[in-house]
Design a protein around this motif. Sequence first.
Motif, PDB file in Angstrom:
ATOM      1  N   GLY D 119       0.866  -1.041  -0.014  1.00 32.00           N
ATOM      2  CA  GLY D 119      -0.031   0.027   0.003  1.00 32.00           C
ATOM      3  C   GLY D 119       0.715   1.226  -0.011  1.00 32.00           C
ATOM      4  N   PHE D 120       0.247   2.543  -0.038  1.00 35.54           N
ATOM      5  CA  PHE D 120       0.761   3.837  -0.383  1.00 35.54           C
ATOM      6  C   PHE D 120       0.459   4.792   0.566  1.00 35.54           C
ATOM      7  CE2 PHE D 120       1.132   0.993  -4.017  1.00 35.54           C
ATOM      8  CZ  PHE D 120       2.356   1.096  -4.070  1.00 35.54           C
ATOM      9  N   HIS D 125      -3.891   5.433  -2.017  1.00 36.18           N
ATOM     10  CA  HIS D 125      -3.507   4.409  -1.075  1.00 36.18           C
ATOM     11  C   HIS D 125      -3.345   2.935  -1.798  1.00 36.18           C
ATOM     12  CE1 HIS D 125      -3.520   7.176   1.946  1.00 36.18           C
ATOM     13  NE2 HIS D 125      -4.740   7.463   1.627  1.00 36.18           N
ATOM     14  N   TYR D 126      -3.841   2.633  -2.720  1.00 39.38           N
ATOM     15  CA  TYR D 126      -3.845   1.471  -3.344  1.00 39.38           C
ATOM     16  C   TYR D 126      -3.003   1.560  -4.920  1.00 39.38           C
ATOM     17  CZ  TYR D 126      -8.072   1.323  -0.527  1.00 39.38           C
ATOM     18  OH  TYR D 126      -9.119   1.169   0.610  1.00 39.38           O
TER      19      TYR D 126
END
Lengths: 159, 159, 159, 159
Positions: D119-120, D125-126
């Motif tokens: 994730g990020f 985020h995805y």
Amino acid sequence: MPKVLIVYHSKTGNTRAMAEAVEEGVRSEGVDVVRKGVEEASLDDLLAPEGIIIGTPTYFAGATAEIKKLIDESIKHFRKLEGKVGAAFASSGDLGGGSETAILDILRAFLVHGMVVPGFTSGGHYGPVSVGSPDQERKEVCVAFGAKVAKLVKSLFGE
Amino acid sequence: MPKVLIVYHSKTGNTRAMAEAVEEGVRSEGVDVVRKGVEEASLDDLLAPEGIIIGTPTYFAGATAEIKKLIDESIKHFRKLEGKVGAAFASSGDLGGGSETAILDILRAFLVHGMVVPGFTSGGHYGPVSVGSPDQERKEVCVAFGAKVAKLVKSLFGE
Amino acid sequence: MPKVLIVYHSKTGNTRAMAEAVEEGVRSEGVDVVRKGVEEASLDDLLAPEGIIIGTPTYFAGATAEIKKLIDESIKHFRKLEGKVGAAFASSGDLGGGSETAILDILRAFLVHGMVVPGFTSGGHYGPVSVGSPDQERKEVCVAFGAKVAKLVKSLFGE
Amino acid sequence: MPKVLIVYHSKTGNTRAMAEAVEEGVRSEGVDVVRKGVEEASLDDLLAPEGIIIGTPTYFAGATAEIKKLIDESIKHFRKLEGKVGAAFASSGDLGGGSETAILDILRAFLVHGMVVPGFTSGGHYGPVSVGSPDQERKEVCVAFGAKVAKLVKSLFGE
């Protein structure tokens, strides 16, 4: 009299067996129903019915590419399906699991189309699931599902 | 006359501002509406209305724990909400993103309750989303959303 | 030596039984492990371990409000959990269904934290699921899951 | 030296422009990279690389049927992709919305394959999302994403 279209994708016959039981349930409510394999369904088949039910095997926790292709191409009729009733069911095979997300994939597409999606308090909250070939109990779940969807169609579009 | 309950969770006021606009939309269709913050909503508030709309901020790509608590406790009324209309909206803040999955979290709970969930062809397919405070355009999306939900309630439950 | 934290929420004991088996699996790989009920876990418990595993019952097709509260409050440590390994498991009870989306709820939160999430080719692709109390076969699935998560932690953080 | 495969589906060029920026990011970490349109990618292309990144336009809140077809057919290599790193990105067009669920569709398939998904904490985020053609800022997000995925590949598989 309102109409329901059932489109299913079946390789092993399990999803077709579910589709037949769903059809029986819809018909039991006195609602017209057409049942087609995804390979014979055309985009224009989506226009007339007041309810659309899609059945899919579970591949990688999602609907199959064949079903997704029908969904992708249904952009042709965007805004024309608004207000129709949409529901879905899924079979799963050896891999196991993922049927709920497969059904949700289809329901999300129906919501994008502005359609109306019912849930269920028993027999699969998003729609029926069968692991492998549906046994008698699973078939009854499919019949009850078809009847509930048909009732909602009648509530919204008259008998 | 059918009734709609709007329950929202708001810390910064953004979700409340959305809820107010949704309320305006529901009311514009001549449908009774009660709007409550999640902290003042009781479980029994869920019983009378024919439509339930829940609004949440987006925390970690989901509805907040406060909203989930209400949903978890609604098991008390399992099978009593069947057939009601359910819809949801979400605000998101600094973190950005995740509002669609936050709305879907709530819609999935409605489906488990056997409720009926509408989608939308514009203004957020699953329900309205606002990044930060809703501006005039976002408020209009919320008003239109509230009106559409109210129309579906009237279709299903009479005027 | 890397560490793994297991946080679980259990009302009937089923999720705790799963957590104990997961702990056994992590330990079998020579990785330190702390197991805590959600009511005794503190936010700062999330900081030290290189792996975080969360177990939840399935309520309305999602993680419980108690688990979501921990996730919501973990915003306090946003960006500090980046790169850690995250995994999840779920039990489900009478209602049936929804465990996969419950696990995915937690995995999505881990992804928002920038954590690293493994999948599994058997025993529940997103993590183990048990309907009711885990039997011996389910416990073995949980042990294997714990071992796999521990192996990934060791690959990323050394032994 | 580890390798990364980027497979993308692009009709308007937007997803391809994202793929090119992702490629630049992977390459900046000294990791070998092959980039292919979905129509020229073969199933056996999935075997050699230690990281697989898939990019898709958003059609009905999901990955396209063409991407799903590749995923469905990847059953041929089930269990052979275990432990590889998987990541995804998405563009969205006129319809708006749904890119996060489109990315999650792909990530779920990676998890079924037993792959490892990062994730990020910023930039989606995805995985990266671009509405329409990616501008300079979006391209930088894609470059940073590619670099992060490459770093994880190096952590797990050596330089």
